[in-house]
Design a protein around this motif. Structure first.
Motif, PDB file in Angstrom:
ATOM      1  N   ILE A  37       0.839  -1.199   0.000  1.00 17.16           N
ATOM      2  CA  ILE A  37       0.000   0.000   0.000  1.00 17.16           C
ATOM      3  C   ILE A  37       0.873   1.248   0.000  1.00 17.16           C
ATOM      4  O   ILE A  37       0.632   2.204  -0.740  1.00 17.16           O
ATOM      5  CB  ILE A  37      -0.969   0.000   1.197  1.00 17.16           C
ATOM      6  N   ALA A  38       1.893   1.256   0.844  1.00 13.54           N
ATOM      7  CA  ALA A  38       2.831   2.382   0.866  1.00 13.54           C
ATOM      8  C   ALA A  38       3.753   2.376  -0.346  1.00 13.54           C
ATOM      9  O   ALA A  38       4.504   3.328  -0.568  1.00 13.54           O
ATOM     10  CB  ALA A  38       3.670   2.335   2.142  1.00 13.54           C
ATOM     11  N   ARG A  39       3.687   1.300  -1.151  1.00 13.63           N
ATOM     12  CA  ARG A  39       4.513   1.152  -2.353  1.00 13.63           C
ATOM     13  C   ARG A  39       5.991   1.262  -2.010  1.00 13.63           C
ATOM     14  O   ARG A  39       6.730   2.035  -2.632  1.00 13.63           O
ATOM     15  CB  ARG A  39       4.122   2.173  -3.415  1.00 13.63           C
ATOM     16  N   SER A  40       6.413   0.483  -1.028  1.00 13.88           N
ATOM     17  CA  SER A  40       7.810   0.566  -0.619  1.00 13.88           C
ATOM     18  C   SER A  40       8.360  -0.817  -0.305  1.00 13.88           C
ATOM     19  O   SER A  40       7.637  -1.719   0.112  1.00 13.88           O
ATOM     20  CB  SER A  40       7.951   1.470   0.614  1.00 13.88           C
ATOM     21  N   ILE A  41       9.657  -0.949  -0.532  1.00 14.17           N
ATOM     22  CA  ILE A  41      10.406  -2.125  -0.104  1.00 14.17           C
ATOM     23  C   ILE A  41      11.712  -1.600   0.471  1.00 14.17           C
ATOM     24  O   ILE A  41      12.443  -0.849  -0.180  1.00 14.17           O
ATOM     25  CB  ILE A  41      10.624  -3.123  -1.267  1.00 14.17           C
ATOM     26  N   LYS A  42      11.985  -1.978   1.719  1.00 19.09           N
ATOM     27  CA  LYS A  42      13.122  -1.405   2.431  1.00 19.09           C
ATOM     28  C   LYS A  42      14.012  -2.513   2.988  1.00 19.09           C
ATOM     29  O   LYS A  42      13.508  -3.495   3.536  1.00 19.09           O
ATOM     30  CB  LYS A  42      12.625  -0.541   3.597  1.00 19.09           C
ATOM     31  N   PRO A  43      15.321  -2.355   2.851  1.00 18.31           N
ATOM     32  CA  PRO A  43      16.222  -3.340   3.458  1.00 18.31           C
ATOM     33  C   PRO A  43      16.217  -3.216   4.974  1.00 18.31           C
ATOM     34  O   PRO A  43      16.029  -2.132   5.532  1.00 18.31           O
ATOM     35  CB  PRO A  43      17.586  -2.972   2.874  1.00 18.31           C
ATOM     36  N   ILE A  44      16.416  -4.344   5.632  1.00 18.73           N
ATOM     37  CA  ILE A  44      16.526  -4.387   7.088  1.00 18.73           C
ATOM     38  C   ILE A  44      17.938  -4.816   7.436  1.00 18.73           C
ATOM     39  O   ILE A  44      18.436  -5.838   6.948  1.00 18.73           O
ATOM     40  CB  ILE A  44      15.515  -5.389   7.684  1.00 18.73           C
ATOM     41  N   ARG A  45      18.585  -4.030   8.276  1.00 17.94           N
ATOM     42  CA  ARG A  45      19.929  -4.393   8.718  1.00 17.94           C
ATOM     43  C   ARG A  45      19.818  -5.402   9.863  1.00 17.94           C
ATOM     44  O   ARG A  45      19.259  -5.128  10.912  1.00 17.94           O
ATOM     45  CB  ARG A  45      20.687  -3.157   9.180  1.00 17.94           C
ATOM     46  N   THR A  46      20.350  -6.572   9.644  1.00 20.18           N
ATOM     47  CA  THR A  46      20.355  -7.599  10.674  1.00 20.18           C
ATOM     48  C   THR A  46      21.720  -8.269  10.704  1.00 20.18           C
ATOM     49  O   THR A  46      22.326  -8.511   9.657  1.00 20.18           O
ATOM     50  CB  THR A  46      19.252  -8.653  10.435  1.00 20.18           C
ATOM     51  N   LYS A  47      22.202  -8.559  11.888  1.00 23.96           N
ATOM     52  CA  LYS A  47      23.491  -9.226  12.049  1.00 23.96           C
ATOM     53  C   LYS A  47      23.336 -10.742  12.121  1.00 23.96           C
ATOM     54  O   LYS A  47      24.331 -11.462  12.233  1.00 23.96           O
ATOM     55  CB  LYS A  47      24.182  -8.724  13.316  1.00 23.96           C
ATOM     56  N   SER A  48      22.104 -11.205  12.074  1.00 25.34           N
ATOM     57  CA  SER A  48      21.861 -12.651  12.162  1.00 25.34           C
ATOM     58  C   SER A  48      20.871 -13.069  11.085  1.00 25.34           C
ATOM     59  O   SER A  48      19.760 -13.515  11.367  1.00 25.34           O
ATOM     60  CB  SER A  48      21.337 -13.019  13.559  1.00 25.34           C
ATOM     61  N   LEU A  49      21.287 -12.894   9.843  1.00 27.25           N
ATOM     62  CA  LEU A  49      20.417 -13.179   8.711  1.00 27.25           C
ATOM     63  C   LEU A  49      19.935 -14.622   8.716  1.00 27.25           C
ATOM     64  O   LEU A  49      18.784 -14.904   8.365  1.00 27.25           O
ATOM     65  CB  LEU A  49      21.167 -12.876   7.408  1.00 27.25           C
ATOM     66  N   GLU A  50      20.789 -15.523   9.134  1.00 28.15           N
ATOM     67  CA  GLU A  50      20.417 -16.938   9.136  1.00 28.15           C
ATOM     68  C   GLU A  50      19.308 -17.256  10.129  1.00 28.15           C
ATOM     69  O   GLU A  50      18.635 -18.279  10.019  1.00 28.15           O
ATOM     70  CB  GLU A  50      21.652 -17.801   9.423  1.00 28.15           C
ATOM     71  N   GLN A  51      19.083 -16.367  11.089  1.00 29.75           N
ATOM     72  CA  GLN A  51      18.021 -16.579  12.070  1.00 29.75           C
ATOM     73  C   GLN A  51      16.787 -15.723  11.802  1.00 29.75           C
ATOM     74  O   GLN A  51      15.828 -15.765  12.560  1.00 29.75           O
ATOM     75  CB  GLN A  51      18.545 -16.281  13.480  1.00 29.75           C
ATOM     76  N   PHE A  52      16.819 -14.959  10.729  1.00 30.96           N
ATOM     77  CA  PHE A  52      15.698 -14.062  10.422  1.00 30.96           C
ATOM     78  C   PHE A  52      14.487 -14.900  10.021  1.00 30.96           C
ATOM     79  O   PHE A  52      14.558 -15.762   9.141  1.00 30.96           O
ATOM     80  CB  PHE A  52      16.080 -13.102   9.297  1.00 30.96           C
ATOM     81  N   ARG A  53      13.350 -14.650  10.649  1.00 28.64           N
ATOM     82  CA  ARG A  53      12.159 -15.467  10.446  1.00 28.64           C
ATOM     83  C   ARG A  53      10.909 -14.624  10.686  1.00 28.64           C
ATOM     84  O   ARG A  53      10.999 -13.469  11.090  1.00 28.64           O
ATOM     85  CB  ARG A  53      12.170 -16.665  11.412  1.00 28.64           C
ATOM     86  N   PHE A  54       9.754 -15.225  10.454  1.00 28.48           N
ATOM     87  CA  PHE A  54       8.482 -14.521  10.624  1.00 28.48           C
ATOM     88  C   PHE A  54       7.548 -15.383  11.467  1.00 28.48           C
ATOM     89  O   PHE A  54       7.454 -16.594  11.264  1.00 28.48           O
ATOM     90  CB  PHE A  54       7.841 -14.245   9.261  1.00 28.48           C
ATOM     91  N   GLU A  55       6.861 -14.735  12.408  1.00 28.48           N
ATOM     92  CA  GLU A  55       5.920 -15.433  13.273  1.00 28.48           C
ATOM     93  C   GLU A  55       4.682 -14.576  13.482  1.00 28.48           C
ATOM     94  O   GLU A  55       4.737 -13.344  13.422  1.00 28.48           O
ATOM     95  CB  GLU A  55       6.543 -15.744  14.637  1.00 28.48           C
ATOM     96  N   VAL A  56       3.557 -15.254  13.739  1.00 29.94           N
ATOM     97  CA  VAL A  56       2.313 -14.571  14.086  1.00 29.94           C
ATOM     98  C   VAL A  56       2.057 -14.780  15.571  1.00 29.94           C
ATOM     99  O   VAL A  56       2.021 -15.909  16.053  1.00 29.94           O
ATOM    100  CB  VAL A  56       1.126 -15.103  13.261  1.00 29.94           C
ATOM    101  N   ARG A  57       1.902 -13.655  16.281  1.00 31.38           N
ATOM    102  CA  ARG A  57       1.629 -13.700  17.718  1.00 31.38           C
ATOM    103  C   ARG A  57       0.473 -12.773  18.035  1.00 31.38           C
ATOM    104  O   ARG A  57       0.535 -11.573  17.748  1.00 31.38           O
ATOM    105  CB  ARG A  57       2.869 -13.268  18.512  1.00 31.38           C
ATOM    106  N   ASP A  58      -0.578 -13.332  18.602  1.00 27.07           N
ATOM    107  CA  ASP A  58      -1.751 -12.538  18.998  1.00 27.07           C
ATOM    108  C   ASP A  58      -2.277 -11.689  17.842  1.00 27.07           C
ATOM    109  O   ASP A  58      -2.653 -10.525  18.011  1.00 27.07           O
ATOM    110  CB  ASP A  58      -1.418 -11.633  20.187  1.00 27.07           C
ATOM    111  N   GLY A  59      -2.286 -12.265  16.663  1.00 25.13           N
ATOM    112  CA  GLY A  59      -2.839 -11.591  15.500  1.00 25.13           C
ATOM    113  C   GLY A  59      -1.924 -10.596  14.829  1.00 25.13           C
ATOM    114  O   GLY A  59      -2.309  -9.970  13.836  1.00 25.13           O
ATOM    115  N   LEU A  60      -0.696 -10.420  15.341  1.00 26.75           N
ATOM    116  CA  LEU A  60       0.264  -9.513  14.739  1.00 26.75           C
ATOM    117  C   LEU A  60       1.382 -10.311  14.078  1.00 26.75           C
ATOM    118  O   LEU A  60       1.785 -11.355  14.579  1.00 26.75           O
ATOM    119  CB  LEU A  60       0.861  -8.572  15.782  1.00 26.75           C
ATOM    120  N   GLY A  61       1.873  -9.802  12.945  1.00 25.89           N
ATOM    121  CA  GLY A  61       2.958 -10.463  12.246  1.00 25.89           C
ATOM    122  C   GLY A  61       4.287  -9.818  12.585  1.00 25.89           C
ATOM    123  O   GLY A  61       4.477  -8.622  12.383  1.00 25.89           O
ATOM    124  N   TYR A  62       5.200 -10.622  13.120  1.00 25.03           N
ATOM    125  CA  TYR A  62       6.518 -10.136  13.521  1.00 25.03           C
ATOM    126  C   TYR A  62       7.610 -10.849  12.735  1.00 25.03           C
ATOM    127  O   TYR A  62       7.551 -12.072  12.543  1.00 25.03           O
ATOM    128  CB  TYR A  62       6.784 -10.413  14.999  1.00 25.03           C
TER     129      TYR A  62
END
Length: 244
Positions: A203-228
């Protein structure tokens, strides 16, 4: 007062003005409209209407204000796909109020916002994806995301190349598109390539890089209806990080 009802709540009054559900409309076009022949071609009754008179084709839609459809021929005009604003006149095709530089008959729909015409790739019919390789071009999760694609060389967001994204290794995190509900699951997603993570908001028409020092552990989870998204140190919501 002479009133001519033309359907869908429209009426021409005394061949001088037009009402839609008793509100006057299109006043600044009165010098152009030929009231005696003004009629509806097709309408959804509220926000989308094609009209004609003996001189012009007119269009009002959720994509554009009321206008004269440029160069459309009154005697040779037909609607191809009303819902998607596709129409044709003589050797010209239109998507809503804009003329195409190619013919709709030559379009191959690729999913999402993308089309192929010969060896050319377009986004939303009018923006050519200049660097795209047609043979390897594919839309990523077009049923969910729609404006993200790749070929052998690049990742594309709409018609633009995503700088520094690696096409060979780029992927949307599966948990984002697996069908599990989370708030704003229709337009917010996370992705990875071999070098970095990305936050996507269609919707915002954007894609942004995220700086992470642990790329191999980067993951996605749903908790209480929110996506983290999470890594070894942070959690991310709407691309913004906070300490675990």
């Amino acid at each position: 007062m002479g009133r001519k009802d033309i359907g869908n709540g429209f009426a021409v009054i005394d061949d001088k003005f037009i009402l839609h559900f008793d509100s006057e409309v299109y006043r600044k076009f009165y010098g152009i409209i030929e009231f005696a022949s003004f009629e509806i071609i097709q309408s959804n009754g509220s926000t989308f209407h094609y009209f004609r008179d003996r001189n012009h084709i007119y269009l009002e839609s959720y994509m554009n204000a009321f206008c004269v459809l440029t160069d459309a021929d009154v005697t040779n005009f037909h609607i191809i796909d009303f819902e998607n604003g596709m129409a044709s006149s003589l050797a010209m095709d239109y998507v809503f109020d804009k003329k195409l530089t190619y013919r709709l008959a030559d379009v191959k729909e690729l999913g999402g916002l993308y089309q192929q015409v010969g060896d050319a790739i377009y986004c939303a019919y009018f923006q050519q994806v200049e660097s795209a390789d047609a043979e390897t071009f594919e839309v990523l999760h077009g049923e969910r995301i729609g404006n993200l694609a790749k070929d052998k060389n690049h990742i594309y967001f709409r018609q633009e190349i995503v700088a520094d994204a690696d096409a060979a290794s780029f992927r949307i995190l599966e948990q984002c598109v697996s069908g599990n509900y989370y708030r704003e699951c229709d337009h917010t997603f996370y992705a990875l390539d071999k070098q970095r993570a990305f936050y996507i908001d269609t919707i915002a028409r954007s894609i942004k890089p995220i700086r992470t020092k642990s790329l191999e552990q980067f993951r996605f989870e749903v908790r209480d209806g929110l996506g983290y998204a999470l890594d070894a140190e942070y959690r991310y919501i709407h691309g913004k990080r906070s300490r675990l």
